[in-house]
Each structure stands twice: as C-alpha cells, then as structure tokens.
Design a protein around this motif. Structure first.
Motif, PDB file in Angstrom:
ATOM      1  N   PRO A  24       0.744  -1.397  -0.055  1.00  0.00           N
ATOM      2  CA  PRO A  24       0.090  -0.040  -0.098  1.00  0.00           C
ATOM      3  C   PRO A  24       0.920   1.259  -0.036  1.00  0.00           C
ATOM      4  CG  PRO A  24      -0.730  -1.675   1.510  1.00  0.00           C
ATOM      5  CD  PRO A  24       0.520  -2.114   0.960  1.00  0.00           C
ATOM      6  N   LYS A  25       0.563   2.213  -0.638  1.00  0.00           N
ATOM      7  CA  LYS A  25       1.152   3.624  -0.893  1.00  0.00           C
ATOM      8  C   LYS A  25       1.602   4.209   0.431  1.00  0.00           C
ATOM      9  CE  LYS A  25      -1.193   5.314  -4.752  1.00  0.00           C
ATOM     10  NZ  LYS A  25      -1.872   6.190  -5.531  1.00  0.00           N
ATOM     11  N   ASN A  26       0.907   4.257   1.667  1.00  0.00           N
ATOM     12  CA  ASN A  26       1.377   4.488   2.915  1.00  0.00           C
ATOM     13  C   ASN A  26       2.357   3.542   3.542  1.00  0.00           C
ATOM     14  OD1 ASN A  26      -0.111   2.443   3.429  1.00  0.00           O
ATOM     15  ND2 ASN A  26      -1.159   3.387   5.255  1.00  0.00           N
ATOM     16  N   GLU A  27       2.714   2.660   2.849  1.00  0.00           N
ATOM     17  CA  GLU A  27       3.740   1.809   3.474  1.00  0.00           C
ATOM     18  C   GLU A  27       5.114   1.951   2.647  1.00  0.00           C
ATOM     19  OE1 GLU A  27       2.610  -1.946   4.835  1.00  0.00           O
ATOM     20  OE2 GLU A  27       0.875  -1.263   5.671  1.00  0.00           O
ATOM     21  N   VAL A  28       4.774   2.357   1.335  1.00  0.00           N
ATOM     22  CA  VAL A  28       6.070   2.360   0.266  1.00  0.00           C
ATOM     23  C   VAL A  28       7.268   3.243   0.728  1.00  0.00           C
ATOM     24  CG1 VAL A  28       6.612   3.066  -2.095  1.00  0.00           C
ATOM     25  CG2 VAL A  28       4.273   1.947  -1.586  1.00  0.00           C
ATOM     26  N   ALA A  29       7.050   4.156   1.439  1.00  0.00           N
ATOM     27  CA  ALA A  29       7.988   5.221   1.734  1.00  0.00           C
ATOM     28  C   ALA A  29       8.881   4.197   2.883  1.00  0.00           C
ATOM     29  CB  ALA A  29       7.451   6.424   2.532  1.00  0.00           C
ATOM     30  N   ALA A  30       8.476   3.612   3.730  1.00  0.00           N
ATOM     31  CA  ALA A  30       9.077   2.742   4.485  1.00  0.00           C
ATOM     32  C   ALA A  30       9.872   1.566   4.167  1.00  0.00           C
ATOM     33  CB  ALA A  30       8.197   2.247   5.698  1.00  0.00           C
ATOM     34  N   SER A  31       9.167   0.899   3.025  1.00  0.00           N
ATOM     35  CA  SER A  31       9.710  -0.206   2.248  1.00  0.00           C
ATOM     36  C   SER A  31      10.854   0.414   1.572  1.00  0.00           C
ATOM     37  CB  SER A  31       8.826  -0.817   1.532  1.00  0.00           C
ATOM     38  OG  SER A  31       7.560  -1.252   2.308  1.00  0.00           O
ATOM     39  N   SER A  32      10.960   1.577   0.722  1.00  0.00           N
ATOM     40  CA  SER A  32      11.839   2.004   0.167  1.00  0.00           C
ATOM     41  C   SER A  32      13.104   2.197   0.757  1.00  0.00           C
ATOM     42  CB  SER A  32      11.367   3.335  -0.610  1.00  0.00           C
ATOM     43  OG  SER A  32      12.158   3.904  -1.346  1.00  0.00           O
ATOM     44  N   GLU A  33      12.883   2.742   2.409  1.00  0.00           N
ATOM     45  CA  GLU A  33      13.924   3.087   2.973  1.00  0.00           C
ATOM     46  C   GLU A  33      14.706   2.117   3.256  1.00  0.00           C
ATOM     47  OE1 GLU A  33      16.938   5.123   5.113  1.00  0.00           O
ATOM     48  OE2 GLU A  33      15.181   6.106   3.526  1.00  0.00           O
ATOM     49  N   THR A  34      13.995   0.737   3.609  1.00  0.00           N
ATOM     50  CA  THR A  34      14.518  -0.531   3.720  1.00  0.00           C
ATOM     51  C   THR A  34      15.343  -1.210   2.785  1.00  0.00           C
ATOM     52  OG1 THR A  34      12.509  -0.989   5.216  1.00  0.00           O
ATOM     53  CG2 THR A  34      13.973  -2.867   4.704  1.00  0.00           C
ATOM     54  N   TYR A  35      15.015  -0.812   1.684  1.00  0.00           N
ATOM     55  CA  TYR A  35      15.631  -1.110   0.213  1.00  0.00           C
ATOM     56  C   TYR A  35      17.007  -0.309   0.182  1.00  0.00           C
ATOM     57  CZ  TYR A  35      17.090  -1.010  -4.665  1.00  0.00           C
ATOM     58  OH  TYR A  35      17.486  -1.293  -5.597  1.00  0.00           O
ATOM     59  N   LYS A  36      17.087   0.898   0.574  1.00  0.00           N
ATOM     60  CA  LYS A  36      18.132   1.829   0.545  1.00  0.00           C
ATOM     61  C   LYS A  36      19.165   0.997   1.545  1.00  0.00           C
ATOM     62  CE  LYS A  36      16.074   5.892  -0.948  1.00  0.00           C
ATOM     63  NZ  LYS A  36      15.700   7.347  -0.432  1.00  0.00           N
ATOM     64  N   GLN A  37      18.608   0.798   2.696  1.00  0.00           N
ATOM     65  CA  GLN A  37      19.499   0.321   3.747  1.00  0.00           C
ATOM     66  C   GLN A  37      20.169  -1.113   3.354  1.00  0.00           C
ATOM     67  OE1 GLN A  37      20.734   1.946   6.343  1.00  0.00           O
ATOM     68  NE2 GLN A  37      19.290   3.574   5.775  1.00  0.00           N
ATOM     69  N   LEU A  38      19.327  -1.953   2.791  1.00  0.00           N
ATOM     70  CA  LEU A  38      19.915  -3.400   2.334  1.00  0.00           C
ATOM     71  C   LEU A  38      20.909  -2.910   1.201  1.00  0.00           C
ATOM     72  CD1 LEU A  38      16.754  -5.758   2.039  1.00  0.00           C
ATOM     73  CD2 LEU A  38      18.764  -5.809   3.753  1.00  0.00           C
ATOM     74  N   ASN A  39      20.591  -1.965   0.340  1.00  0.00           N
ATOM     75  CA  ASN A  39      21.458  -1.625  -0.539  1.00  0.00           C
ATOM     76  C   ASN A  39      22.903  -1.335  -0.150  1.00  0.00           C
ATOM     77  OD1 ASN A  39      22.223  -1.705  -3.433  1.00  0.00           O
ATOM     78  ND2 ASN A  39      21.719   0.427  -3.661  1.00  0.00           N
ATOM     79  N   LEU A  40      22.618  -0.437   1.094  1.00  0.00           N
ATOM     80  CA  LEU A  40      24.003   0.050   1.929  1.00  0.00           C
ATOM     81  C   LEU A  40      24.823  -1.185   2.335  1.00  0.00           C
ATOM     82  CD1 LEU A  40      25.763   2.167   2.989  1.00  0.00           C
ATOM     83  CD2 LEU A  40      23.956   2.199   4.882  1.00  0.00           C
ATOM     84  N   PHE A  41      24.158  -2.181   2.965  1.00  0.00           N
ATOM     85  CA  PHE A  41      24.639  -3.433   3.366  1.00  0.00           C
ATOM     86  C   PHE A  41      25.544  -4.050   2.457  1.00  0.00           C
ATOM     87  CE2 PHE A  41      24.603  -7.881   4.051  1.00  0.00           C
ATOM     88  CZ  PHE A  41      25.419  -7.941   5.232  1.00  0.00           C
ATOM     89  N   GLY A  42      24.791  -4.264   0.947  1.00  0.00           N
ATOM     90  CA  GLY A  42      25.546  -4.947   0.123  1.00  0.00           C
ATOM     91  C   GLY A  42      26.649  -4.040  -0.331  1.00  0.00           C
ATOM     92  N   ASP A  43      26.681  -2.904  -0.435  1.00  0.00           N
ATOM     93  CA  ASP A  43      28.044  -1.954  -0.759  1.00  0.00           C
ATOM     94  C   ASP A  43      28.950  -2.094   0.226  1.00  0.00           C
ATOM     95  OD1 ASP A  43      26.399  -0.960  -2.903  1.00  0.00           O
ATOM     96  OD2 ASP A  43      26.023   0.940  -1.949  1.00  0.00           O
ATOM     97  N   VAL A  44      28.667  -2.080   1.580  1.00  0.00           N
ATOM     98  CA  VAL A  44      29.828  -2.389   2.576  1.00  0.00           C
ATOM     99  C   VAL A  44      30.336  -3.603   2.582  1.00  0.00           C
ATOM    100  CG1 VAL A  44      29.985  -2.459   5.184  1.00  0.00           C
ATOM    101  CG2 VAL A  44      28.845  -0.801   4.033  1.00  0.00           C
ATOM    102  N   PHE A  45      29.457  -4.640   2.196  1.00  0.00           N
ATOM    103  CA  PHE A  45      29.887  -6.247   2.169  1.00  0.00           C
ATOM    104  C   PHE A  45      31.062  -6.216   1.149  1.00  0.00           C
ATOM    105  CE2 PHE A  45      29.546 -10.349   0.561  1.00  0.00           C
ATOM    106  CZ  PHE A  45      29.858 -11.240   1.737  1.00  0.00           C
ATOM    107  N   ALA A  46      30.623  -5.685  -0.213  1.00  0.00           N
ATOM    108  CA  ALA A  46      31.474  -5.836  -1.207  1.00  0.00           C
ATOM    109  C   ALA A  46      32.730  -5.083  -0.968  1.00  0.00           C
ATOM    110  CB  ALA A  46      30.819  -5.413  -2.475  1.00  0.00           C
ATOM    111  N   LYS A  47      32.645  -3.993  -0.482  1.00  0.00           N
ATOM    112  CA  LYS A  47      34.196  -3.188  -0.356  1.00  0.00           C
ATOM    113  C   LYS A  47      34.940  -3.724   0.719  1.00  0.00           C
ATOM    114  CE  LYS A  47      35.844   0.831  -1.395  1.00  0.00           C
ATOM    115  NZ  LYS A  47      36.179   0.914  -2.572  1.00  0.00           N
ATOM    116  N   ILE A  48      34.318  -4.581   1.521  1.00  0.00           N
ATOM    117  CA  ILE A  48      35.280  -5.139   2.700  1.00  0.00           C
ATOM    118  C   ILE A  48      36.114  -6.332   1.741  1.00  0.00           C
ATOM    119  CG2 ILE A  48      35.263  -6.921   4.761  1.00  0.00           C
ATOM    120  CD1 ILE A  48      32.914  -4.953   5.795  1.00  0.00           C
ATOM    121  N   ARG A  49      35.232  -6.989   1.210  1.00  0.00           N
ATOM    122  CA  ARG A  49      35.624  -8.259   0.341  1.00  0.00           C
ATOM    123  C   ARG A  49      36.667  -8.079  -0.705  1.00  0.00           C
ATOM    124  NH1 ARG A  49      33.124 -10.904  -2.943  1.00  0.00           N
ATOM    125  NH2 ARG A  49      33.617 -12.709  -2.627  1.00  0.00           N
TER     126      ARG A  49
END
Length: 429
Positions: A24-49
């Motif tokens: 639902p639209k009222n939850e999209v913003a929160a989900s989008s933020e979660t997506y960004k944080q997971l993407n950040l995790f992937g970036d950090v993981f790749a950089k460490i490796r």
C-alpha cells in the motif's frame, strides 16, 4: 563464491522490489527506506571483500553481521552457529562441557549471572555479579556473548585464565580454571532438623519437574511426614519455561501461573495450574537472591502472588523476557526475544526482579564473647568444686561447630517454617 554472493544480493533486491510494488502507498516510503539500507549493506560487504587489508571469509563476515544485528536488540538475542546450537541443546538436557557459569552481556563485558553448583567455576570462587574482562589475557570488550562463550568452552582438562572485576574489590582477580564436563543434577534435597524438607533447584532442565517430585516424595517417606518445605532458588539462572511452569504447578491447585505477551496480542499465552499440590498445603518458603533469574523468578512470582509461599532473601536478577530458538538453514539457529512474561498479578519483573516478602541479606554469624566479669574462681583461696579437674568437660569444646560456615538465610527460613507450623498446630487445637 563471489558470484554466488552477488546473485544472492541481486535476488534479495528483486524480491524486495516486488514487495514494494504490492505494498500500500502509505507503506511504500518505509519499504523504500529498507531497500536503501539493504543496498547499503551490500555495498559495505562488497567493499570489505575487495579492499580490506587481509582476505576475509564470506561466511564469517555474514555471521558477524547477523550477530551484530541480533546483539543490538537486547542482551539475550543472538545467533547460534551449528557448534553453539548443538551445545545449547546438550545443555538443556542437563549435561555439557565448559566452566559451569551462566552469563550475560553488560557494558561490553561478560557478567556472571551465577556459577552452577559443583562445577570448576564454583570451586574456583567465581561469584554472581562478577564481570569477566579478559580470557587468556585477551580483552572481552568487542566480543559478542556467543563469541565469549565459545572461547570459554574447550577440550576437557584444558585450562583457561580469566580476569574478573568484582564489586568492592579494587584489584582485578586472576583465576585459572580447568574445563570439565558439566553434569547438572538440577534437583537435590535433604531433611533439615529432621522434619523440614529442603530442596534446591540449581537450574531448570528437562529433568527438573520429575526430579522435584521424586525428591520430595523420598524426603516425606524418610521423615514419615514433614512440617514444611524450603525451596532454594538462589543462584538459579533459569532454563526451560515449561519446567518452571511444571514446578509452580506442583504446589498450586488453581489459577494462573504465568502469562507471556509478545508484540501481537493474538500471540499472548496463559498457563494455568491443575488440581495437584504435592505438599498438601503445608507451608513453603522460597529462597531467592540476585542470582535467581528467568525461570526461577517465574516460580517465585507465581507462588508469591498466590500466597502459596513466603519469598525470603534479596531482590532477584530481573530477567522477564522469553527467548525463542528458531532453527536456521545450515544447522544454526537464532535465539530471539519474542515476549515478556508476567506474574499472575500482571506484573512484569523485567529489569526489576522479584521483591522478597521478607528481605534477608546473607550474613556471617559469629559468637560474641561477653565482657569479662569476675567470678568465684578469681577469688584468692577459693574452694575447688570437689571434682577431679581432669574429668571436667570443656565448656568451649573444639570449636568445630562455631567454625562452620552458617547459611543465615537458610536459618531464617527454618525459623519461619517452625513458627508457621507452631501456630498451625495451635489453630487445630
């Protein structure tokens, strides 16, 4: 392996993106933020490796990330790798390897909830409330609880050096402890003063309820009858919830024993007593102290709220949360806090503990010598008593009894039971 990790991260992103599209639209913003944080995790993981000064193991790196995520929630949530998960299952059955201490994490250090009876740690003098700062000279600070516990475990008959910080002691305490197979006999009993049943429960394992019933039955048969029961839960770190409920139920005939409440109301559970009291209504005193935690607090709280027992001692530890073990792929598991538990009166003891009905701090008893007064024997030319002095009995004796370490809290519990029993007899007359 790198391609596998990349595909895993990409798949996670796709799944999350699909979830966002159907949200639902009222939850999209929160989900989008979660997506960004997971993407950040992937970036950090790749950089460490790619750029860390030394090559890292992908599995260990991900495990450390999971550990950090769970440890940030509360001191009791953690990841159990296959080895630790296997050890945990053995421990709840009543037999495991290690030093023999129940621990938690506080301020980045390992805090001893309680040493287990008749274990290397107890023999070495480890006490409830001690903070372990170093293991074999290496600082504990920076380790997760699981990592610290794993380091304390090891091959039987091998030594480990631990450094302890203890309240009231200025200098660090250095101890060397030899690891051993820890076999926990969770229930022990004996007769006190011939007609008082004393039962100590050191932890709540799969055998506790059956052990309790068997022990009390044997004590009653040995004495012919008992006036009451002292249930010693001091330095009991807890254990299995179902065993705490069963032990409480052994003395209660009706009413709620404990309730657990999670985030969702529908997941709340209530556990009620069945019509059975193995002590037939005889008085009970429950002993607790700062090392009594979790399941032992459930028992003390239930018997206290139902006025089935008098709780004597000092404030308990205050662990009022319930952990659920969730098996994961790869033979590991996740220990996660899923609920708080409440005593029958609806009280949460989380971070507060059980307040005893009668506060009695552990004390050391000593005989005070009276002021020296003159006696007949001090007078010049006094008559002797007409008896052979060699046959006179020594008044002081060998001092053996006076030198024994006396359990002041247990003495108070015995006095209380005797007093209650005395008044009960008067009422019957």
């Amino acid at each position: 392996m790198r391609n596998v990790v990349t595909c895993f991260l990409a798949a996670s992103v796709v799944i999350l993106s699909l979830a966002i599209l159907t949200t639902p639209k009222n939850e999209v913003a929160a989900s989008s933020e979660t997506y960004k944080q997971l993407n950040l995790f992937g970036d950090v993981f790749a950089k460490i490796r790619e750029d860390y000064v030394e090559e890292v193991d992908d599995a260990k790196l991900i495990e450390a990330a999971i550990n950090g995520m769970l440890a940030s929630l509360d001191p009791h949530s953690s990841y159990l790798n296959p080895e630790n998960y296997s050890g945990m299952k053995i421990q709840t059955r009543g037999k495991f390897g290690g030093l023999g201490i129940e621990v938690t994490m506080e301020g980045g250090l390992v805090k001893v909830v309680t040493p287990i009876d008749d274990t290397p740690a107890a023999a070495a003098g480890v006490q409830a409330g001690d903070f372990i700062t170093h293991l074999d000279g290496e600082p504990v600070l920076g380790l997760t609880l699981s990592q610290a516990v794993e380091r304390m475990r090891g091959l039987v008959d091998t030594d480990i050096s631990i450094t302890i910080r203890r309240e009231g002691v200025k200098e660090p305490i250095e101890l060397t402890i030899t690891r051993a197979i820890i076999t926990v006999q969770s229930v022990r009993g004996r007769l006190e003063d011939e007609d008082l049943a004393y039962v100590r429960i050191s932890s709540f394992t799969e055998q506790t309820d059956s052990g309790l019933r068997k022990t009390i039955k044997n004590l009653i048969e040995e004495a012919g009858d008992v006036k009451g029961l002292i249930l010693d839960l001091r330095n009991n770190p807890g254990g299995l919830l179902d065993q705490a409920i069963a032990v409480s139920d052994a003395f209660l005939t009706k009413g709620e024993i404990v309730s657990t409440r999670g985030r969702e109301v529908k997941n709340s559970q209530r556990y009620n007593a069945t019509p059975d009291d193995i002590m037939d209504g005889k008085p009970i005193v429950v002993l607790i102290n700062g090392g009594s935690a979790s399941a032992s607090e459930i028992v003390a709280g239930a018997l206290q709220d139902h006025r089935r027992a008098v709780v004597l001692g000092t404030q308990s530890f205050g662990k009022g949360s319930v952990q659920t073990i969730v098996p994961l792929q790869g033979d590991g598991a996740m220990r996660m806090t899923t609920a708080r538990y409440y005593t029958p009166s609806g009280t949460s003891i989380q971070a507060k503990g059980i307040t005893p009905d009668i506060e009695v701090k552990q004390s050391r008893l000593e005989v005070l010598e009276p002021a020296r007064r003159r006696s007949e024997a001090d007078l010049r030319n006094h008559l002797d008593n007409g008896e052979d002095e060699d046959k006179a009995e020594s008044v002081d004796g060998d001092g053996t009894e006076d030198e024994k370490a006396l359990d002041y809290q247990l003495l108070r519990a015995k006095d209380l039971l005797k007093g209650v029993s005395l008044f009960a007899r008067k009422d019957l007359n």
